[in-house]
Design an enzyme around this catalytic site. Structure first.
Site, PDB file in Angstrom:
ATOM      1  N   GLU A  85      -1.445  -1.024  -5.917  1.00 31.40           N
ATOM      2  CA  GLU A  85      -2.605  -0.311  -6.431  1.00 31.40           C
ATOM      3  C   GLU A  85      -2.253   0.255  -7.792  1.00 31.40           C
ATOM      4  O   GLU A  85      -1.120   0.650  -8.031  1.00 31.40           O
ATOM      5  CB  GLU A  85      -2.953   0.857  -5.501  1.00 31.40           C
ATOM      6  CG  GLU A  85      -3.651   0.445  -4.246  1.00 31.40           C
ATOM      7  CD  GLU A  85      -3.715   1.612  -3.288  1.00 31.40           C
ATOM      8  OE1 GLU A  85      -4.816   2.103  -3.034  1.00 31.40           O
ATOM      9  OE2 GLU A  85      -2.643   2.042  -2.820  1.00 31.40           O
TER      10      GLU A  85
ATOM     11  N   ASP B 244      -2.645   1.272   7.202  1.00 31.71           N
ATOM     12  CA  ASP B 244      -1.985   0.948   5.936  1.00 31.71           C
ATOM     13  C   ASP B 244      -1.702  -0.550   5.806  1.00 31.71           C
ATOM     14  O   ASP B 244      -1.749  -1.113   4.719  1.00 31.71           O
ATOM     15  CB  ASP B 244      -0.683   1.740   5.792  1.00 31.71           C
ATOM     16  CG  ASP B 244      -0.930   3.240   5.760  1.00 31.71           C
ATOM     17  OD1 ASP B 244      -1.921   3.649   5.139  1.00 31.71           O
ATOM     18  OD2 ASP B 244      -0.133   3.984   6.356  1.00 31.71           O
TER      19      ASP B 244
ATOM     20  N   ASP C 193       0.860  -1.178   0.000  1.00 30.84           N
ATOM     21  CA  ASP C 193       0.000   0.000   0.000  1.00 30.84           C
ATOM     22  C   ASP C 193       0.892   1.222   0.000  1.00 30.84           C
ATOM     23  O   ASP C 193       1.868   1.292   0.736  1.00 30.84           O
ATOM     24  CB  ASP C 193      -0.892  -0.003   1.252  1.00 30.84           C
ATOM     25  CG  ASP C 193      -1.834   1.195   1.256  1.00 30.84           C
ATOM     26  OD1 ASP C 193      -2.407   1.500   0.205  1.00 30.84           O
ATOM     27  OD2 ASP C 193      -1.968   1.833   2.319  1.00 30.84           O
TER      28      ASP C 193
END
Ligand SMILES: [Zn+2]
Length: 367
Positions: free
Chosen positions: A269, A350, A185
């Site tokens: 991501e 996170d 992340d």
């Protein structure tokens, strides 16, 4: 598939002069060609097809330097020009200034004109230059081009670009339902948060050196601009910057190597790093913490072994979802650093997101 290795080189005084001339000729040619292209465009709205040969007649000093370096200037300029016409947002190619542009040039391998040995490199027009080759390029690679640069601190580097990789490096496709996948992340403060703890060298080095950099910068601000002391101090600041940059790059190489070697796949991501740096105000910190660079390094190190970097949809609710029970929160404030869930799950915000990214990738890979 390309891979670059960057080594420090130690040119002699004579070689430094020729390198300086080459940087200068490349800059000069770039500006001349751009200038002529602009004039032609103003007149006819068309792109002028100009080549280095057309300028060598008028400016014979261009013949003194590596002609492949000049050929690359043409390629770079044409690419910048085409990018501009395709996407005007990238901006019109700009003139290179002696003081604010990078001192570098790129030359290509043609008929064995460039040779690399354990402690030296042979470049066109320059003959052998001493080089510190701190690691051996992987086997089965073919050298394509070399970019020579001089840093503001006065140090010289050669970046060697190799291409090709052998199939022997490829791992067999694992069973992704049980495979070791790492979720990453992107975190604003640090650099990246992983779905599980990965031992890394601590950031102490950076803190210590950033303090030193701040001190040297304060000293610089007190020097009289243009004075001898000012120039000396400026070099000191540049050396500090360079040290931090090198150490950071080295750290990212080690970390990405470790991850690529010990995991079957990596999940991130799907964020556009470039757009992120441009449109948001934290652009500087994105560049500073090197997340984009890290992802790039990781991507090619994984590909090298036939492993995948999976990109999870940016609208996947990685932060709001509970990684233990799957509940999705309606709202999660940026200030909430710990994720609390009704099911009793309490963990770093996170870390929770990184685990969700990992499991979403697992779902995509097994689907
Ligand atoms: Zn829960």
């Amino acid at each position: 598939m390309n891979i670059a290795y960057r080594f420090r080189i130690y040119p002699t005084e004579e070689q430094k002069i020729l390198l300086g001339k080459t940087f200068g000729c490349c800059r000069f040619l770039y500006n001349q060609m751009l200038n002529d292209k602009i004039r032609e465009y103003d007149k006819t709205k068309k792109m002028l097809k100009n080549t280095p040969a057309m300028y060598k007649r008028e400016y014979p000093f261009l013949k003194e330097v590596d002609s492949l370096a000049l050929a690359n200037v043409q390629l770079h300029l044409e690419k910048a020009y085409k990018n501009f016409f395709r996407d005007p947002k990238t901006g019109f190619p700009r003139f290179k200034s002696k003081h604010h542009s990078r001192n570098s040039y790129t030359t290509n391998v043609v008929n064995g004109n460039i040779l690399v040995e354990s402690k030296k490199i042979r470049l066109p027009k320059l003959k052998w230059i001493a080089m510190k080759k701190h690691r051996e390029p992987a086997e089965g690679l073919r050298l394509k081009s070399v970019t020579v640069s001089m840093e503001p601190s006065g140090k010289y580097f050669a970046s060697l670009l190799y291409e090709g990789y052998s199939c022997e490096n490829q791992a067999a496709e694992p069973d992704y339902s049980t495979a070791k996948i790492l979720g990453i992340d992107y975190a604003m403060q640090g650099m990246a948060v992983f779905s599980e703890k990965i031992e890394t060298e601590e950031a102490g080095f950076f803190r210590k050196n950033e303090k030193r950099l701040a001190r040297e910068q304060r000293k610089l601000s007190r020097c009289v601009r243009g004075s001898h002391n000012y120039e000396l101090q400026k070099k000191k600041v540049a050396r500090c910057h360079e040290k931090i940059r090198n150490k950071r790059r080295d750290h990212l190489h080690k970390l990405s190597r470790k991850i690529a070697d010990s995991y079957d796949a990596v999940a991130v991501e799907d964020i556009d790093m470039k757009a992120m740096g441009q449109c948001m105000h934290f652009g500087k910190s994105v560049q500073d913490n090197g997340y984009g660079l890290f992802r790039e390094m990781l991507d090619y190190k994984l590909a090298w072994q036939g492993k995948k970097m999976v990109k999870v949809d940016r609208f996947f609710p990685s932060s709001k979802k509970c990684c233990k029970c799957g509940r999705i929160k309606k709202e999660l404030k940026l200030s909430e650093r710990v994720y609390h869930c009704e099911c009793g799950n309490e963990m770093d915000r996170d870390r929770n997101a990184a685990i969700n990214i990992r499991e979403e990738a697992r779902r995509m890979l097994t689907a």
